[in-house]
Design a protein around this motif. Sequence first.
Motif, PDB file in Angstrom:
ATOM      1  N   THR A 629      27.364 101.008  77.705  1.00  0.00           N
ATOM      2  CA  THR A 629      28.334 101.345  76.655  1.00  0.00           C
ATOM      3  C   THR A 629      29.505 100.376  76.652  1.00  0.00           C
ATOM      4  O   THR A 629      30.439 100.527  75.865  1.00  0.00           O
ATOM      5  N   ASP A 630      29.423  99.372  77.545  1.00  0.00           N
ATOM      6  CA  ASP A 630      30.502  98.396  77.679  1.00  0.00           C
ATOM      7  C   ASP A 630      30.574  97.526  76.420  1.00  0.00           C
ATOM      8  O   ASP A 630      29.558  96.963  75.974  1.00  0.00           O
ATOM      9  N   VAL A 631      31.759  97.407  75.837  1.00  0.00           N
ATOM     10  CA  VAL A 631      31.907  96.646  74.593  1.00  0.00           C
ATOM     11  C   VAL A 631      31.599  95.169  74.783  1.00  0.00           C
ATOM     12  O   VAL A 631      31.374  94.453  73.803  1.00  0.00           O
ATOM     13  N   ARG A 632      31.578  94.687  76.037  1.00  0.00           N
ATOM     14  CA  ARG A 632      31.245  93.283  76.283  1.00  0.00           C
ATOM     15  C   ARG A 632      29.759  93.025  76.138  1.00  0.00           C
ATOM     16  O   ARG A 632      29.323  91.882  75.923  1.00  0.00           O
ATOM     17  N   ALA A 633      28.938  94.069  76.326  1.00  0.00           N
ATOM     18  CA  ALA A 633      27.490  93.923  76.253  1.00  0.00           C
ATOM     19  C   ALA A 633      27.049  93.774  74.798  1.00  0.00           C
ATOM     20  O   ALA A 633      27.600  94.415  73.889  1.00  0.00           O
ATOM     21  N   LEU A 634      26.050  92.935  74.565  1.00  0.00           N
ATOM     22  CA  LEU A 634      25.591  92.683  73.204  1.00  0.00           C
ATOM     23  C   LEU A 634      24.903  93.907  72.618  1.00  0.00           C
ATOM     24  O   LEU A 634      24.164  94.632  73.309  1.00  0.00           O
ATOM     25  N   GLN A 635      25.131  94.118  71.324  1.00  0.00           N
ATOM     26  CA  GLN A 635      24.471  95.198  70.605  1.00  0.00           C
ATOM     27  C   GLN A 635      22.998  94.865  70.375  1.00  0.00           C
ATOM     28  O   GLN A 635      22.594  93.700  70.309  1.00  0.00           O
ATOM     29  N   SER A 636      22.199  95.928  70.223  1.00  0.00           N
ATOM     30  CA  SER A 636      20.855  95.749  69.679  1.00  0.00           C
ATOM     31  C   SER A 636      20.983  95.413  68.192  1.00  0.00           C
ATOM     32  O   SER A 636      22.032  95.660  67.581  1.00  0.00           O
ATOM     33  N   PRO A 637      19.941  94.833  67.585  1.00  0.00           N
ATOM     34  CA  PRO A 637      20.059  94.440  66.162  1.00  0.00           C
ATOM     35  C   PRO A 637      20.416  95.598  65.230  1.00  0.00           C
ATOM     36  O   PRO A 637      21.049  95.371  64.200  1.00  0.00           O
ATOM     37  N   ASP A 638      20.015  96.849  65.584  1.00  0.00           N
ATOM     38  CA  ASP A 638      20.377  97.983  64.724  1.00  0.00           C
ATOM     39  C   ASP A 638      21.682  98.631  65.130  1.00  0.00           C
ATOM     40  O   ASP A 638      22.101  99.644  64.554  1.00  0.00           O
ATOM     41  N   GLY A 639      22.341  98.083  66.129  1.00  0.00           N
ATOM     42  CA  GLY A 639      23.636  98.590  66.555  1.00  0.00           C
ATOM     43  C   GLY A 639      23.586  99.887  67.311  1.00  0.00           C
ATOM     44  O   GLY A 639      24.640 100.464  67.617  1.00  0.00           O
ATOM     45  N   SER A 640      22.388 100.366  67.684  1.00  0.00           N
ATOM     46  CA  SER A 640      22.268 101.687  68.295  1.00  0.00           C
ATOM     47  C   SER A 640      22.451 101.672  69.803  1.00  0.00           C
ATOM     48  O   SER A 640      22.648 102.725  70.402  1.00  0.00           O
ATOM     49  N   PHE A 674      29.667  88.923  83.215  1.00  0.00           N
ATOM     50  CA  PHE A 674      29.756  90.377  83.198  1.00  0.00           C
ATOM     51  C   PHE A 674      30.171  90.949  84.544  1.00  0.00           C
ATOM     52  O   PHE A 674      30.962  91.891  84.619  1.00  0.00           O
ATOM     53  N   ASP A 675      29.623  90.395  85.641  1.00  0.00           N
ATOM     54  CA  ASP A 675      29.936  90.924  86.967  1.00  0.00           C
ATOM     55  C   ASP A 675      31.161  90.278  87.598  1.00  0.00           C
ATOM     56  O   ASP A 675      31.426  90.435  88.782  1.00  0.00           O
ATOM     57  N   GLN A 676      31.892  89.506  86.791  1.00  0.00           N
ATOM     58  CA  GLN A 676      33.212  88.984  87.166  1.00  0.00           C
ATOM     59  C   GLN A 676      33.179  88.233  88.493  1.00  0.00           C
ATOM     60  O   GLN A 676      33.952  88.496  89.405  1.00  0.00           O
ATOM     61  N   LEU A 677      32.277  87.249  88.588  1.00  0.00           N
ATOM     62  CA  LEU A 677      32.160  86.455  89.811  1.00  0.00           C
ATOM     63  C   LEU A 677      32.929  85.143  89.729  1.00  0.00           C
ATOM     64  O   LEU A 677      32.701  84.248  90.535  1.00  0.00           O
ATOM     65  N   GLY A 678      33.823  85.038  88.774  1.00  0.00           N
ATOM     66  CA  GLY A 678      34.650  83.833  88.673  1.00  0.00           C
ATOM     67  C   GLY A 678      33.873  82.614  88.224  1.00  0.00           C
ATOM     68  O   GLY A 678      34.187  81.494  88.619  1.00  0.00           O
ATOM     69  N   ARG A 679      32.852  82.821  87.397  1.00  0.00           N
ATOM     70  CA  ARG A 679      32.080  81.682  86.909  1.00  0.00           C
ATOM     71  C   ARG A 679      32.924  80.792  86.002  1.00  0.00           C
ATOM     72  O   ARG A 679      33.828  81.250  85.325  1.00  0.00           O
ATOM     73  N   ARG A 680      32.590  79.514  86.004  1.00  0.00           N
ATOM     74  CA  ARG A 680      33.163  78.547  85.070  1.00  0.00           C
ATOM     75  C   ARG A 680      32.030  77.659  84.578  1.00  0.00           C
ATOM     76  O   ARG A 680      31.140  77.292  85.365  1.00  0.00           O
ATOM     77  N   GLU A 681      32.050  77.294  83.286  1.00  0.00           N
ATOM     78  CA  GLU A 681      30.951  76.499  82.745  1.00  0.00           C
ATOM     79  C   GLU A 681      31.382  75.791  81.475  1.00  0.00           C
ATOM     80  O   GLU A 681      32.460  76.058  80.921  1.00  0.00           O
ATOM     81  N   GLN A 702      35.375  88.944  79.790  1.00  0.00           N
ATOM     82  CA  GLN A 702      35.441  89.746  78.576  1.00  0.00           C
ATOM     83  C   GLN A 702      34.593  89.160  77.460  1.00  0.00           C
ATOM     84  O   GLN A 702      34.576  89.686  76.341  1.00  0.00           O
ATOM     85  N   GLY A 703      33.882  88.086  77.755  1.00  0.00           N
ATOM     86  CA  GLY A 703      33.023  87.435  76.766  1.00  0.00           C
ATOM     87  C   GLY A 703      33.700  86.251  76.129  1.00  0.00           C
ATOM     88  O   GLY A 703      34.926  86.196  75.996  1.00  0.00           O
ATOM     89  N   ALA A 704      32.901  85.263  75.750  1.00  0.00           N
ATOM     90  CA  ALA A 704      33.421  84.067  75.085  1.00  0.00           C
ATOM     91  C   ALA A 704      32.418  83.614  74.032  1.00  0.00           C
ATOM     92  O   ALA A 704      31.223  83.415  74.333  1.00  0.00           O
ATOM     93  N   TRP A 705      32.906  83.451  72.808  1.00  0.00           N
ATOM     94  CA  TRP A 705      32.085  82.961  71.688  1.00  0.00           C
ATOM     95  C   TRP A 705      32.415  81.496  71.425  1.00  0.00           C
ATOM     96  O   TRP A 705      33.590  81.114  71.390  1.00  0.00           O
TER      97      TRP A 705
END
Length: 995
Positions: A629-640, A674-681, A702-705
Motif C-alpha cells: 500500500t506504499d505510495v512509492r510502489a508502482l501501481q498495477s495498470p488498472d490501479g487496483s 525502496f529498502d533505503q540502503l543509500g543507493r546512488r546511481e 521516495q522514488g525518482a522519475w
Amino acid sequence: MNPAALRKAKLKAAAEVPAGTSTPAEPAGPSSPAPFNSLNSPGLSASDEGYQPTPPDSTGAIGPTRYLEFVNQMVAVYDRNNLTLLSSTDLGTFTGTPSSLATSDPQIQWDPQGNRWFYGAVAFNSNFTSTYILFGWSKTADPNDLAGGWCRYSNPTGANIPDYPKLGHDANFVIFGTNIYDGSQSSLPFVTADITAIPKPPASQSTCSGSVTVTHFADATHVLKNGDGMPAFTPVPANTADSSANGYIVAAHDPSVTPQSKVMVWHMTPGPVLVANGDISVGSTFAAPPSVPQPGTSYLIDSLDGRLTQAVALFDPSAGAEAVWTQQTVAGSGRSIVRWYELLPGSLAIRQQGQLASATDYFWNAAISPSAAGNDAMISYNRGSSSLLPLIGAQTRTRSTPLGQMDPGEVVLASSSGPDQETLFQGNCTANPCRWGDYSGATPDPLNPGVVWGSNQVAGPVVFGLGQWATENYAITTGGTPPTAPAPPTGLTATGVDASTISLSWNASSGGATSYKVQRSADGSTGWAQVGTSTTTSFTDSGLAPATTYYYRVIASNSVGDSAPSSVVSGKTATLVPTSQSPQGGWVGVYGADGYGLLGWNGGDLISSPNATLVVDQGQRFIWSNPSTDVRALQSPDGSSREATCAYDANQVRLHLSFSGAYSGTLHVYALDFDQLGRRESITVNDGSGPQTATLGADFSQGAWVNVPVSVAAGGTVTVSVTRTGGMNAVVSGIFLGGAPQAPAPPAGLSASALNASQVGLSWTASGGATGYRVQRSADGSNGWAQVGSSSGTSFVDSGLTPSTTYFYRVTASNGPASSGPSNVASATTLAGLPTSQSPQGGWVGVYGADGYALLGWNGGDLVSMPKASVTVDQVARFIWTNNTTAVPALQSPDTSSRQAACVYDANQVTVHLKFASAYSGTVHVYALDFDGLGRRETITVNDGSGPQTANLNADFSQGAWFNVPINVAAGGTVTVTVTRTGGVNAVLSGIFLG
C-alpha cells in the motif's frame, strides 16, 4: 645468513673437480661488445681516500648529464660525455653522518620519472647498538652540488643492523631490502630480512620536506619469508627504469646450508602494501661458490655467497611484459660462475637465463642491465684464476641473440696490477678469503637505447699492508639495432558515456608502445593538454561538463620516445536531465499512454508496449513488497494494487527498446531505493542522438522519475543504462512511454484574510490543467517557505495560528507529475486573541462548573463530573506538581476540602473533546496553570463548530489563567479545546468547567 654453513659450502664448492669447458670467454668477434664513444676510465681508488676500507663496494648510475659513482667512503660526479671528474666528497660528509658513526654499503640510482637521483647507505656505531638506514635524493636533476643540492634523511634502526642495503624504486616509492642482524649480541645473529618503503617526493618538488614516512614490513616477530615458508635472505628491490607502479623485489633462496633452485618475488603497491607474488623455479640448483685463487699468493678472493646483488626492471617489448634482470655468483664445476636471469615477475616465469663460466677462470661480482630498449643487455664482471689477476670484463646480447646466451666476445675494461692481499685494514685477509667488492653496478643509459653503464673494481699491490683497489667506470654498447619510437595509434574513437564521462579506445600502436598519452582540446586544434595515460588501448575521461563536445588525440610512448599524435576525434557528454519525485508510484493516468514495462512485477516483467519491443539485456529481478500500500510502489495498470519491485545488477542494469515505426515522445524511467540502503546511481538514455543522463546523487528512497524526450526513426533503438555509483546494486523499477503534461501556470490573484485569532483564509484563481494546489507559508515572505497544506480547489484555510501574528503565503499548481512556479505572495494578520483572567485562580467552586467539571491529572488521573457531555482527552500524559497544597493557584476539590496542582500535558499540543448528547448553550471555562514557573507560553482554542475562538497566553501564567468562551451546540455536537505550546516546555491544561 649462516656463516658456518657458508664456509662449509664454499669448501665443498672448491673441492669439486672441473668438468671440462663450460662457456669460456670467446675471442672477440664481429658483434663483440665495445665501449660507447670510448667511455672507459678509471674511477675512484684507495688512494683517493687515504688507503681506507676494502672492499670498495663500487656502484654507479647514469643520468641525462652526469654519471655518479659511489664507493665505500667516497662519492664522485662525472661528466657523462667524457667521464671527467666534476666533484667529489667523502660518504660521511655527503650523507650528513656524525663522526661518531661509520658509513658503508652505498647505493645510487637515477629516476627518469622523478628526474632526480636517489641514494642509500647504512651508518653504525662501533658496537652496532646504534644503526641507521641513510637515504635521500637530489633536489633537481643536477647532482653537482654535493653539499646543498640534496635532501638527506636517516631512519634509526637501533641494534637491528640493516646490513647489505639494496636500493630500488618504482613510480611511487623508494624501496630498500636489508638483512637484519642483532647488534645487541656479540655473535650478531641473523633476525630476518626486511623490505622498507619510502614515498617518493613529487616530481616538481625541489625543496626538502621536514620528515618522511618510512614503512618496514618485517621484524623479529614478523619474519619475511619465501614462498615455501622459509626465511628470506637479501631481498633486492629492482631499479625500475620505466614508469611501472609495481616495484618488484627479488631474492635468491639462501644456499648457505643446502643448494637451492628458487627465486622469491614480491611487489610494492600504493599504501604502501607489500604483496608476495611467490617463488620462481630457476631449474638446476645453485650453491655457494668457492673462493677465487690469485697468482703469486696463497690468499683467495671472497666470491660472496650465491645471493642476488642487483636488479634492473624495464618493459621488454619482445616479451610484452615488465622484466627484471638480475644475477648471482654460484658454484660451478669447482669454480665460481655467474648465472644471470631475465625474469617476468608478473607471471612468475623465467624468460631466459644463462651463465658465464670457464674451464680455467672464475667469474664473480657481476652486474647486469638491459639498455633502455628493454630487450638487449650488458653484463660486466670480474674474471680471474691462479694464473690471471682479476680483470673487469663485459659481454652483451641484442634482441636477436638466442635466449639464454650472450653474443660472442668479451671486452676487457681494466686489469689488476697485483693480487688482493690486504692484511692491515681490519685484517681483511688474515682469515682467508680476502674481502672483495660485495657488488658492482650496471644501469641503462636514459638517452641512448643500446647503451649500458657500469662500475666495478680491480686490485693493485699492497702498500704497508693496505690494499690498492681501484674502480673503473664505463659505458658499453650492446651492438643491437637501437629501437625507435612507436607509430601513432590508429582507430581512435570517443563515445559519451554519461553527463561527465567520455570513453576512448584505439588500436595498439606498432613499434613497441609501452604506454599511451591522452590529450584533450576544446576545439580540436589548439590548447592540447594531457589528461591521462594508459598502458592499454582504452581510457575513460571523467569529471567533464554536461552536453559538451571534447576533442581527443593519443600519443604512443616507449623508452625511446613518443609517436606523432593520432588522428583527432570528438565525443560529446550527455545532456544532464533533472529528476522529480512526483507522482511516485502513481503512474496510471499520468505516464504510459504509449506503453509500459513494470520490471520485476510478480518476479518477472509486466510489459505492454505496442510501439516498441522492450528487452532487459542485463539485470535480475527482485520483489521488495507484494502487495503493497506504499505510495512509492508502482501501481498495477488498472490501479487496483501496488508492488515494490525492480530489475537490479551489481554494477549496471541495461535495457533497450526497439521501435518498428518512427516514434517521437517522452520516455519516463522510475527508480526507487525502496529498502533505503543509500543507493546512488546514474540513468542514461540514448536514442541515437547522444546520451542524456540523470544523476541520482542523493536519497531516492521516495522514488525518482527521469523524463527524457526521445525521437527515433523506424527500426531505431533507445538504450537505457542504470549505473551504480554508490551503495548496493543499480536498481530500476519501471519504463513508460508517453509524455507528461506541461506544468500548469502559476495561480493568480492569491489573497489572504484573517478569519479569527487562529485562522487565515486563502483564495486564488484556478490554473489551467491543474489537478491540485500546494499552499506554502513563510514568516517573512522571502525565506523559510514550507508547505502547510494542499487543496483540490481554489481556497484553503490555515488553522492553528497564533493571534496577532502576520503570515505570508504563496501557492503552486500541480497536475500530478509537474508543478508550476509559485503565485504572488499574500499576507494576513490573525485577529487578537480573546481575553483571559487570573481570578478566581484555583477557587472555582461556587463560581464555575454548575453544569459539570473535569479536573485533569487529579490524583494522577482525571476527576470528571459532567452530566451534559462526555470528556475525551487525546494522547496526553498526566502530572501532579503538588498534592494537598494550600497554594491558591491550585484547583480546589469539588468539596473545597483540599487543593491539587495537576495537569495533562504534551510536548506540542493537548486536545480535549466535549461531546454533547443534547443541545447545550452556555459557557465553557478553561483553566491553564504554569505552576512550576518554567516560562511556558501557549494558545488555547475553543471550537464549537461555528469557528475557533483563541486566547494567547504569551505572558506569565504561573498564577493561573481562565479562558471563558460562550458555546452553542446541537444534540450530538462536539466542542474541541486545543492547547498549543508556543514557548517553554510542554503545553499544559488543568481543568475544564461548564456553566
